[in-house]
Design a protein around this motif. Structure first.
Motif, short mmCIF file in Angstrom:
data_model
loop_
_atom_site.label_atom_id
_atom_site.label_comp_id
_atom_site.label_asym_id
_atom_site.label_seq_id
_atom_site.Cartn_x
_atom_site.Cartn_y
_atom_site.Cartn_z
N SER A 1 -0.75 -3.71 0.40
CA SER A 1 0.44 -3.94 0.45
C SER A 1 1.25 -4.83 -0.43
O SER A 1 2.28 -5.16 -0.51
CB SER A 1 0.66 -4.46 1.81
OG SER A 1 0.24 -5.66 2.18
N LYS B 1 3.73 4.78 -1.71
CA LYS B 1 4.39 4.92 -0.33
C LYS B 1 5.35 6.30 -0.41
O LYS B 1 5.52 6.70 0.67
CB LYS B 1 5.18 3.79 -0.14
CG LYS B 1 4.47 2.51 0.21
CD LYS B 1 3.87 2.58 1.81
CE LYS B 1 2.88 1.34 2.24
NZ LYS B 1 2.44 1.62 3.55
N SER C 1 -3.13 3.60 0.12
CA SER C 1 -1.83 3.57 0.57
C SER C 1 -1.14 5.09 0.68
O SER C 1 -0.22 5.22 1.25
CB SER C 1 -0.91 2.77 0.08
OG SER C 1 -1.44 1.18 -0.02
N THR D 1 -5.03 1.31 -4.86
CA THR D 1 -3.60 1.43 -4.04
C THR D 1 -3.47 2.77 -3.88
O THR D 1 -3.15 2.98 -2.51
CB THR D 1 -2.35 0.71 -4.67
OG1 THR D 1 -2.97 -0.56 -5.32
CG2 THR D 1 -1.27 1.03 -4.01
N TYR E 1 2.61 0.68 -5.97
CA TYR E 1 2.76 0.55 -4.47
C TYR E 1 3.83 1.39 -3.94
O TYR E 1 3.69 2.45 -3.08
CB TYR E 1 3.10 -0.93 -4.09
CG TYR E 1 3.46 -1.21 -2.58
CD1 TYR E 1 2.52 -0.99 -1.71
CD2 TYR E 1 4.78 -1.07 -2.49
CE1 TYR E 1 2.81 -1.23 -0.38
CE2 TYR E 1 5.17 -1.38 -0.97
CZ TYR E 1 4.29 -1.29 -0.13
OH TYR E 1 4.59 -1.45 1.29
N ALA F 1 -2.56 -0.49 4.59
CA ALA F 1 -2.25 -0.37 3.18
C ALA F 1 -2.83 -1.40 2.38
O ALA F 1 -2.79 -2.66 2.73
CB ALA F 1 -0.77 -0.17 3.10
#
Ligand code: NAP
Length: 343
Positions: free
Chosen positions: A83, A152, A99, A95, A148, A81
């Motif tokens: 991260s 996720k 991710s 991102t 981020y 990812a």
């Protein structure tokens, strides 16, 4: 026959600990490595004769599909990812590509291979962001506060969706912050322990982090953001065991993994200074608003009761042991650099 595991993000902090953990259990370990202009295998250099690597990228479907078809893994751990949260504000599209959509790409690779492969997704406490309850468990609603965290949340739900839609054994581990001597230098914990090691050894030159920032300021201070920010910090070596445990269950399920304890950045600094035998941390630390997040998360603290009960997982390393381990490692590392330069 030994089981085969495929780890994306094997060159990262968690990937390196997970590879060691699985090799110890007799697994054949394969890892995805992306091509970079300099060597990126520092964290797994001691394992390179024991693992197989394949070059590919989470943003490239073909490389993932091919890797799964060639390796035919029993277990896939998707740890890769973008991260770092501040970078996610500066590079939100990248991102999201890696991710968030990267999770769909690897799930698609697993789905079309039709191999009964079990899949682990590295989800994050950052999904709770502006937390609606404290502590946070598997049932706490998500409220992410960074690109981020948003990426996720997508990765979590697409994992749940593939489980429900295609009957894949796909699980999401919602892990709270975990650190180690292998944590990247951009992260506040490692920035602190490496800077403390530089102070303790009197290092004259200033190391940089992965995005080219010097670790200490021109006048020798450790610049940090909000000293009062609190996190639930555990040891990465303990957390990779939880990832593996999740894939050994009869039924796929999602778990929160954390210590259930919270400590402030200030406490982390104080503990690191004590560990190095240094006094007067206030003199060496400066608060710089540049390191404040555009949107800060609220009090993130894990309720790992389900993991304790169903997996039998508990963290083994205390906060103090973790900080001591990181400081000790970094002091040794800096001393080796100094000795190397004197030769
Ligand atoms: P890390 O040290 O930053 O490692 C990230 C890994 O992902 C590296 O191997 C990196 O490769 C790889 N990567 C990045 N972009 C990629 C791409 N486009 N294609 C292929 N590989 C790519 O992260 P970590 O601390 O080990 O964390 C592992 C996972 O857990 C991450 O998904 C992270 O978001 C998640 N997580 C971490 C924590 C924590 O506190 N550590 C907490 C919750 C969740 P390079 O080496 O080439 O950069």
């Amino acid at each position: 026959m030994s089981k085969k595991a495929f780890i994306t993000g094997i060159t990262g902090q968690d990937g390196s600990y997970l590879a060691e953990f699985l090799l110890d259990r007799g697994y054949e370990v394969h890892g995805l490595i992306r091509r970079t202009s300099t060597v990126s295998t520092e964290r797994v250099s001691h394992l390179l004769h024991h693992i197989s690597v394949v070059d590919g990228d989470l943003t490239d479907q073909h490389s993932l599909t091919q890797a799964i078809q060639d390796i035919k893994p029993d277990e896939v751990y998707n740890l890769a990812a973008q991260s770092f949260i501040p970078t996610s504000f500066r590079q939100p599209v990248l991102t999201g590509e890696a991710s968030a959509l990267g999770v769909t790409r690897i799930l698609e690779a697993v789905r079309i291979a039709k191999l009964d492969t079990k899949f682990y997704q590295a989800s994050s406490s950052e999904m709770f962001g502006k937390a609606v309850e404290v502590p946070q468990s598997e049932t706490t609603p998500f409220s992410p506060r960074s690109p981020y965290g948003v990426a996720k949340v997508y990765g979590h739900w697409i994992t749940v969706n593939y489980r429900e839609a295609y009957n894949l054994f796909a699980v999401s581990g919602i892990l709270f912050n975990h650190e180690s001597p292998r944590r990247g230098l951009t992260f506040i914990t490692r920035k602190i322990t490496m800077s403390v090691a530089c102070l303790a050894t009197g290092l004259k030159w200033v190391p940089q982090n992965e995005i080219g920032e010097p670790l200490v300021t021109a006048d020798g201070k450790i610049a940090v953001g909000n000293l009062e920010s609190k996190r639930d910090w555990g040891f990465a070596g303990d957390y990779v065991e939880a990832m593996w445990m999740m894939l050994q269950q009869k039924q796929p399920d999602d778990f929160v993994i954390g210590t259930g304890e919270t400590h402030s950045v200030k406490e982390f600094i104080q503990t690191a200074f004590e560990s190095a035998g240094l006094k007067n941390w206030e003199y060496h630390v400066t608060v710089d608003k540049r390191f404040y997040r555009p949107a800060e998360v609220d009090l993130l603290i894990a309720d790992p009761a389900k993991a304790n009960r169903k997996l039998g997982w508990k963290p083994k390393t205390s906060f103090k042991e973790l900080v001591n381990m990181m400081v000790e490692h970094d002091i040794k590392f800096v001393k080796r650099q100094i000795e190397g330069n004197q030769k």
